[in-house]
Design a protein around this motif. Structure first.
Motif, PDB file in Angstrom:
ATOM      1  N   MET A  18      -2.061   9.481   3.781  1.00 34.27           N
ATOM      2  CA  MET A  18      -1.142  10.439   4.404  1.00 34.27           C
ATOM      3  C   MET A  18      -0.368   9.800   5.548  1.00 34.27           C
ATOM      4  SD  MET A  18      -3.440  13.937   4.213  1.00 34.27           S
ATOM      5  CE  MET A  18      -2.107  14.965   4.882  1.00 34.27           C
ATOM      6  N   LEU A  19      -0.991   8.870   6.253  1.00 31.32           N
ATOM      7  CA  LEU A  19      -0.285   8.177   7.335  1.00 31.32           C
ATOM      8  C   LEU A  19       0.855   7.327   6.757  1.00 31.32           C
ATOM      9  CD1 LEU A  19      -2.002   6.473  10.360  1.00 31.32           C
ATOM     10  CD2 LEU A  19       0.033   5.517   9.327  1.00 31.32           C
ATOM     11  N   LEU A  20       0.579   6.615   5.656  1.00 28.55           N
ATOM     12  CA  LEU A  20       1.610   5.771   5.049  1.00 28.55           C
ATOM     13  C   LEU A  20       2.735   6.594   4.435  1.00 28.55           C
ATOM     14  CD1 LEU A  20      -0.555   2.989   3.349  1.00 28.55           C
ATOM     15  CD2 LEU A  20       0.779   2.826   5.460  1.00 28.55           C
ATOM     16  N   GLN A  21       2.424   7.814   4.009  1.00 25.43           N
ATOM     17  CA  GLN A  21       3.481   8.691   3.508  1.00 25.43           C
ATOM     18  C   GLN A  21       4.493   9.031   4.595  1.00 25.43           C
ATOM     19  OE1 GLN A  21       1.020  11.951   1.951  1.00 25.43           O
ATOM     20  NE2 GLN A  21       1.886  11.592  -0.084  1.00 25.43           N
ATOM     21  N   ARG A  22       4.028   9.090   5.842  1.00 27.01           N
ATOM     22  CA  ARG A  22       4.848   9.610   6.927  1.00 27.01           C
ATOM     23  C   ARG A  22       5.402   8.553   7.864  1.00 27.01           C
ATOM     24  NH1 ARG A  22       1.329  13.066   5.079  1.00 27.01           N
ATOM     25  NH2 ARG A  22       1.577  15.340   5.325  1.00 27.01           N
ATOM     26  N   PHE A  23       4.647   7.442   8.041  1.00 27.50           N
ATOM     27  CA  PHE A  23       5.002   6.511   9.112  1.00 27.50           C
ATOM     28  C   PHE A  23       4.953   5.057   8.656  1.00 27.50           C
ATOM     29  CE2 PHE A  23       3.083  10.219  11.286  1.00 27.50           C
ATOM     30  CZ  PHE A  23       4.139  10.582  12.100  1.00 27.50           C
ATOM     31  N   ALA A  77       0.837  -1.207   0.000  1.00 29.39           N
ATOM     32  CA  ALA A  77       0.000   0.000   0.000  1.00 29.39           C
ATOM     33  C   ALA A  77       0.869   1.253   0.000  1.00 29.39           C
ATOM     34  CB  ALA A  77      -0.929  -0.010   1.211  1.00 29.39           C
ATOM     35  N   ARG A  78       1.968   1.229   0.761  1.00 27.30           N
ATOM     36  CA  ARG A  78       2.850   2.401   0.814  1.00 27.30           C
ATOM     37  C   ARG A  78       3.484   2.665  -0.557  1.00 27.30           C
ATOM     38  NH1 ARG A  78       5.330   1.042   4.750  1.00 27.30           N
ATOM     39  NH2 ARG A  78       4.375   2.442   6.271  1.00 27.30           N
ATOM     40  N   GLN A  79       3.905   1.624  -1.224  1.00 27.61           N
ATOM     41  CA  GLN A  79       4.509   1.795  -2.540  1.00 27.61           C
ATOM     42  C   GLN A  79       3.497   2.360  -3.537  1.00 27.61           C
ATOM     43  OE1 GLN A  79       7.694   1.562  -3.341  1.00 27.61           O
ATOM     44  NE2 GLN A  79       8.177   1.016  -1.213  1.00 27.61           N
TER      45      GLN A  79
END
Length: 471
Positions: free
Chosen positions: A432-437, A306-308
């Motif tokens: 936005m959470l996955l972008q940061r953490f 998901a992050r990728q």
């Protein structure tokens, strides 16, 4: 006479399901022994409703009869029958009076509470503000709230992620409704909402409640004062502004309805809708995001995929509404989370106002119906290995899910009014959470146990390890 209800799949490949067997009038589906009054069944549900319903479905099938004097209740856990009930027989149903009475303590006669013509008029008036096209305008508001909140989150081995996400979703609904921020009230309002849900859930299993002026109900009165005070301050602040200074938010829309027709939309009606929007608008979203965070932390491969995807689509920028359709895998992780942990695992019970036929059974006027969404979501007939977290179930090329087997927002005319807004908000916040953490499970921490208090939350506040995604 009790004839077992069929447990086989009603969705046969290559054809329509067989016509249901017609049962004699006066017969009921099978169910657990009720004894003299059946109140022991109610006590069992009060102790652990999901466990009781799961056991009865295992023992008696998809349509279970509960005789609890003076009521007859059917537990409906077949997707086809649920759609038949909530869509085909919609006009023959009202919501359970006791449950509605408990909800109305805080929510008055809002669209969640109202029935028949009043409900239809309220729904018609509010629907445009929650249509898919309309809610896209809130993406910048959601992103601004999420960005501000996440700037304050600190990477650590045990972060109160559930509390963080609850405060964030409260702030989002405050901005959308009132063009305001939750600020320092977040913690006290989180505690107040939790107390209201626990108290309301407990009252569901009693035929009547003690008057609210009784001394031991001081906490309940305090919670109501806190929540109504929040809404009242916003309404009065808006009314003190000149009309040309009113921001374009949900409160202004409601007050415009009041100005256009004060008889249909008195100020009390505006307050009721504000309360429902505040409670429903943040609680189920916060619960779903909390469970999603757990699913990501406990399934690192899915989290990384998901992050990728988020990195590829957004290229580091804040998500806009035009980006959301491209976040397909992220959406699958959210759907799979809501399948495993539906925020509202049991829909509000219904009562029939006339005789209806359901699955071959003739059901008399006054029958109660309970719809356990979680049982359909975790049925191996529709979802093989149902306890496994598999976002691919919701991929475009995955086998079709039978209609009605996945319904985290309900179905029929009373489907959740805010479903499009909730999905959009969850997608923006998750991206936005996955972008940061990077989320992970703290060493030695066991899986959280779901607890039902109207909505479903972890039994103890969820904490997760949080690391910077740039590390």
């Amino acid at each position: 006479m009790n004839t077992p209800s069929p447990a086989q799949c009603p969705f046969r490949a290559g054809g329509q399901p067989p016509a249901p067997v017609r049962h004699p009038v006066g017969a009921w589906p099978p169910g657990p022994p009720s004894g003299l009054t059946g109140w022991s069944l109610l006590a069992r549900m009060a102790r652990d409703l999901p466990a009781a319903l799961a056991r009865w479905r295992q023992d008696y099938g998809d349509l279970v009869h509960l005789r609890m004097w003076p009521e007859h209740q059917l537990v409906v856990a077949d997707p086809q029958l649920v759609r038949e009930l909530l869509v085909t027989h919609h006009e023959a149903l009202i919501r359970w009076e006791r449950g509605i009475g408990i909800f109305s303590y805080l929510q008055g006669n809002s669209v969640l509470i109202a029935e028949a013509p009043q409900w239809a008029a309220k729904r018609h008036a509010l629907q445009p503000a929650f249509a898919p096209k309309a809610v896209k305008a809130f993406v910048p508001t959601i992103a601004a709230a999420a960005g501000k909140a996440m700037e304050a989150w600190q990477a650590a081995a045990a972060v109160p992620i559930e509390s963080h996400l609850t405060a964030l979703t409260m702030d989002v609904i405050m901005r959308m409704m009132f063009s305001s921020e939750i600020g320092d009230e977040a913690r006290s309002m989180e505690a107040a909402v939790h107390a209201a849900l626990v108290e309301g859930n407990a009252e569901m299993f009693w035929p009547a409640s003690w008057p609210d002026w009784m001394p031991w109900k001081r906490r309940k009165r305090k919670v109501r004062a806190q929540l109504t005070g929040l809404v009242e301050r916003q309404v009065q602040s808006r009314l003190a502004l000149p009309l040309d200074a009113w921001p374009a938010d949900l409160l202004s829309r409601l007050l415009e309805l009041h100005r256009a027709d004060g008889q249909a939309w008195p100020l009390d009606a505006v307050r009721d809708e504000c309360m429902t929007a505040f409670l429903a608008g943040h609680e189920t979203t916060a619960a779903s995001l909390t469970w999603w965070a757990w699913c990501m932390a406990s399934n690192p491969a899915a989290q990384e995929e998901a992050r990728q995807e988020v990195a590829s689509v957004l290229q580091g920028r804040t998500p806009g509404d035009e980006d959301l359709p491209a976040l397909g895998y992220l959406a699958q992780t959210l759907d799979e989370t809501m399948r495993l942990y539906p925020a509202a695992p049991v829909l509000m019970s219904r009562r029939s106002t006339r005789e209806i036929t359901l699955g071959g059974w003739t059901v008399p006027t006054g029958t109660m119906f309970m719809i356990p969404v979680f049982l359909m979501h975790q049925d191996p007939r529709w979802f093989p290995e149902p306890q496994a977290f598999r976002p691919g179930r919701f991929a475009a090329d995955a086998p079709a899910i039978p209609r009605g087997a996945f319904m985290p927002f309900g179905t029929g005319p009373r489907v959740c009014l805010g479903q499009h807004l909730a999905l959009m908000e969850m997608t923006v916040v998750a991206a936005m959470l996955l972008q940061r953490f990077v989320l992970s499970v703290p060493a030695g921490q066991a899986a959280p146990q779901p607890v039902l208090n109207i909505s479903m939350r972890p039994g103890t506040p969820l904490c997760l390890a949080l690391a910077s995604s740039a590390a």
